[in-house]
Design a protein around this motif. Structure first.
Motif, PDB file in Angstrom:
ATOM      1  N   ALA A  63       7.145   0.711  -5.419  1.00  0.00           N
ATOM      2  CA  ALA A  63       5.792   0.151  -5.442  1.00  0.00           C
ATOM      3  C   ALA A  63       5.284  -0.185  -4.045  1.00  0.00           C
ATOM      4  O   ALA A  63       4.113  -0.505  -3.871  1.00  0.00           O
ATOM      5  N   ARG A  64       6.155  -0.104  -3.036  1.00  0.00           N
ATOM      6  CA  ARG A  64       5.788  -0.360  -1.644  1.00  0.00           C
ATOM      7  C   ARG A  64       5.122  -1.730  -1.414  1.00  0.00           C
ATOM      8  O   ARG A  64       3.993  -1.791  -0.905  1.00  0.00           O
ATOM      9  N   PRO A  65       5.811  -2.817  -1.748  1.00  0.00           N
ATOM     10  CA  PRO A  65       5.217  -4.122  -1.422  1.00  0.00           C
ATOM     11  C   PRO A  65       5.211  -4.300   0.097  1.00  0.00           C
ATOM     12  O   PRO A  65       6.145  -3.888   0.772  1.00  0.00           O
ATOM     13  N   GLN A  66       4.168  -4.887   0.616  1.00  0.00           N
ATOM     14  CA  GLN A  66       4.082  -5.077   2.065  1.00  0.00           C
ATOM     15  C   GLN A  66       4.804  -6.345   2.500  1.00  0.00           C
ATOM     16  O   GLN A  66       5.251  -6.455   3.631  1.00  0.00           O
ATOM     17  N   VAL A  67       4.887  -7.316   1.573  1.00  0.00           N
ATOM     18  CA  VAL A  67       5.605  -8.557   1.857  1.00  0.00           C
ATOM     19  C   VAL A  67       6.494  -8.893   0.670  1.00  0.00           C
ATOM     20  O   VAL A  67       6.062  -8.825  -0.476  1.00  0.00           O
ATOM     21  N   VAL A  68       7.753  -9.214   0.973  1.00  0.00           N
ATOM     22  CA  VAL A  68       8.666  -9.716  -0.058  1.00  0.00           C
ATOM     23  C   VAL A  68       9.069 -11.113   0.379  1.00  0.00           C
ATOM     24  O   VAL A  68       9.630 -11.284   1.462  1.00  0.00           O
ATOM     25  N   ARG A 115       1.752   8.745  -6.392  1.00  0.00           N
ATOM     26  CA  ARG A 115       0.705   9.372  -7.209  1.00  0.00           C
ATOM     27  C   ARG A 115       0.223   8.406  -8.287  1.00  0.00           C
ATOM     28  O   ARG A 115      -0.949   8.371  -8.628  1.00  0.00           O
ATOM     29  N   PHE A 116       1.147   7.628  -8.806  1.00  0.00           N
ATOM     30  CA  PHE A 116       0.780   6.690  -9.875  1.00  0.00           C
ATOM     31  C   PHE A 116       0.115   5.438  -9.313  1.00  0.00           C
ATOM     32  O   PHE A 116      -0.867   4.938  -9.869  1.00  0.00           O
ATOM     33  N   LEU A 117       0.668   4.917  -8.228  1.00  0.00           N
ATOM     34  CA  LEU A 117       0.226   3.621  -7.723  1.00  0.00           C
ATOM     35  C   LEU A 117      -0.405   3.767  -6.340  1.00  0.00           C
ATOM     36  O   LEU A 117       0.287   3.981  -5.356  1.00  0.00           O
ATOM     37  N   PRO A 118      -1.734   3.634  -6.240  1.00  0.00           N
ATOM     38  CA  PRO A 118      -2.373   3.727  -4.930  1.00  0.00           C
ATOM     39  C   PRO A 118      -2.112   2.444  -4.127  1.00  0.00           C
ATOM     40  O   PRO A 118      -1.580   1.489  -4.661  1.00  0.00           O
ATOM     41  N   SER A 119      -2.514   2.443  -2.863  1.00  0.00           N
ATOM     42  CA  SER A 119      -2.304   1.246  -2.039  1.00  0.00           C
ATOM     43  C   SER A 119      -3.249   0.136  -2.491  1.00  0.00           C
ATOM     44  O   SER A 119      -4.258   0.387  -3.157  1.00  0.00           O
ATOM     45  N   TYR A 120      -2.922  -1.098  -2.149  1.00  0.00           N
ATOM     46  CA  TYR A 120      -3.687  -2.261  -2.594  1.00  0.00           C
ATOM     47  C   TYR A 120      -4.930  -2.441  -1.725  1.00  0.00           C
ATOM     48  O   TYR A 120      -4.835  -2.620  -0.506  1.00  0.00           O
ATOM     49  N   GLU A 121      -6.112  -2.371  -2.356  1.00  0.00           N
ATOM     50  CA  GLU A 121      -7.368  -2.600  -1.667  1.00  0.00           C
ATOM     51  C   GLU A 121      -8.050  -3.777  -2.330  1.00  0.00           C
ATOM     52  O   GLU A 121      -8.119  -3.837  -3.562  1.00  0.00           O
TER      53      GLU A 121
END
Lengths: 389, 97
Positions: free
Chosen positions: A18-23, A187-193
């Motif tokens: 899911a590529r979280p930017q902060v954990v 493809r399923f989950l775009p980046s968070y805007e």
């Protein structure tokens, strides 16, 4: 790629994808493996994320809220005492409409002190404004890790999402899990805007006060936002199936309920044992079925009523008790069915508290009791109100 | 720097944002209503030492041509300036009705 993973490990893989930017990480049994695995992934470069080891669970969620307010996709995980320690932050996150995803390992709450699985922690926070989903197996856990962001971040929803895994029973047991590729996940989950974040070009006030005239309106909109998750969940599951080939059935998962007379309604990993028992009863000519609640918030009122329309009697099997009344899940289910005008007789079965085992025989006994009629609230292995003596 | 004051806005249902996030710098009201006493500067006694300006917790005192001036829109009447003024140029008076 298939791997033999625990529920925790599978969930961590889902979060990596899911590529979280902060954990923001703080350990607590039985979720620690999730944040440990994520730290290893950041170390070896397979996850590019700002990994912040904070000093407490209250800080873990506060940090996640701060990161989300800066426009980052964030993740944290907790359980039991930790969930309650961060309880005030749950309301900050939901009221601020920050689409944080948090994994909660369902675990009992002290006193007495107990680290094993039950559902008292998450169910005590049903009113906190978080979407709540309950995974049954490690594959679903991984898939929910991805779907949760897709649902939470949808503009009309903008609501934080708690994914619950039964402590030890799901977090620490192993099964074969299909790990999708990063390319499929992207493809399923775009980046968070979002525009719900700090912006140097158009400065914002965030997380402010609201007086009597407006606070009420914020809460109405928050309620509508959570309800807006229902069609988004449906859409997300269709998109998920298109990319990964696995189709999930929405807020509830029905098993042989279409013609069932007797149904167990439950949540989490105990559902598997219930389905096996239902099959055994079917062989004996009893029309048994199982209904697993995948989502408790938003609550599937209409879906439940539709699935239970022909049922004679049902049991709600849950791992919590709202002391002085009944199990919380039963309260929700009973209300849904009564609102729909159904006359099915409902019984509440409380079990598994503090990690206590629920056996095949216990489930058969539940089906037995609801056919014959029993007390409103039954504690598995003890009985009704008079039996504990 | 004086706070930027705007008309108090009554938010309609549609104007209430979905989240607790709104355009910044939105101060809708002065806080002069908090006072029950107000500081009055005697310009003849004021020597422009700037102590009141330094001590004011709300930063409502400015020095204009070596004399202290008070912004009565934002002074809350705490009296710290009168307390700290060594020449005794500031006295607290009852807030006029």
């Amino acid at each position: 790629m298939k791997k033999f993973l625990s529920g925790n490990e599978a969930f961590a893989e889902g979060i990596r994808l899911a590529r979280p930017q902060v954990v923001s990480a703080y350990p607590i049994t039985p979720q620690t493996v999730v944040v440990e695995k994520l730290s290893e992934m950041v170390e070896d470069g397979s996850l590019s994320s700002e990994f912040i080891h904070v000093e407490s669970e209250h800080s873990a969620l506060s940090c996640a809220i701060g990161a989300s307010a800066a426009g980052a996709r964030t993740f944290t995980a907790t359980s039991s005492q930790g969930l309650l320690y961060m309880a005030e932050c749950l309301y900050y996150a939901s009221g601020g409409r920050f689409p944080i995803v948090m994994m909660n390992a369902d675990r009992s709450v002290a006193l007495p002190w107990n680290i094993y699985g039950d559902q008292r922690d998450s169910l005590s926070q049903l009113d906190s404004g978080w979407i709540q989903a309950y995974a049954e197996n490690a594959q679903e856990a991984l898939d929910l890790a991805l779907m949760s962001y897709r649902i939470a971040e949808e503009r009309t929803v903008s609501t934080p999402f708690m994914v619950n895994l039964d402590g030890f029973v799901l977090t620490h047991t192993y099964e074969t899990v299909d790990i999708p590729s990063q390319e499929e996940a992207d493809r399923f989950l775009p980046s968070y805007e979002t525009d719900n974040c700090f912006d140097f070009d158009s400065p914002k006030n965030m997380a402010f006060s609201a007086g009597p005239e407006t606070n009420y309106i914020f809460k109405y909109k928050e309620h509508k936002g959570m309800l807006a998750a229902k069609p988004v969940i449906e859409k997300a599951e269709e998109e998920f199936a298109a990319v990964f080939g696995r189709k999930y059935p929405g807020l509830i998962e029905s098993y042989r309920t279409e013609d069932a007379d007797y149904v167990i309604v439950t949540l989490g990993s105990i559902a598997g044992l219930c389905r096996e028992t239902a099959d055994k009863l079917r062989e004996r000519g009893i029309r048994a079925g199982v209904l697993r609640l995948r989502y408790i918030r938003p609550f599937p009122n209409e879906e439940l009523a539709a699935a239970m329309a022909g049922v004679k009697a049902y049991a709600v099997l849950e791992k919590d008790i709202s002391f002085g009344n009944e199990g919380t899940v039963f309260t929700n289910v009973n209300s849904a069915l009564k609102k729909a005008g159904l006359t099915a007789k409902g019984y509440n079965f409380i079990g598994g508290l503090g990690g206590r085992n629920i056996s095949h025989a216990d489930i058969e006994d539940i089906f037995e009791k609801i056919q014959k009629g029993t007390e409103d609230v039954n504690f598995i292995g003890i009985g009704g109100l008079g039996d504990g003596k | 720097m004086r706070p930027y004051v705007r008309e108090k806005k009554i938010f309609s249902f549609d104007e209430v944002p979905e989240n607790t996030c709104f355009e910044a710098g939105y101060l809708t009201t002065v806080n002069s209503g908090w006072r029950s006493i107000r500081p009055v500067v005697d310009a003849a006694k004021c020597v422009g030492c700037e102590q009141c300006y330094l001590y004011c917790p709300d930063g409502v005192i400015s020095i204009n041509e070596k004399k202290a001036e008070i912004d009565y829109d934002f002074c809350k009447g705490c009296g710290v300036c009168a307390k700290i003024c060594r020449p005794g140029a500031i006295r607290m008076e009852a807030e006029p009705k």
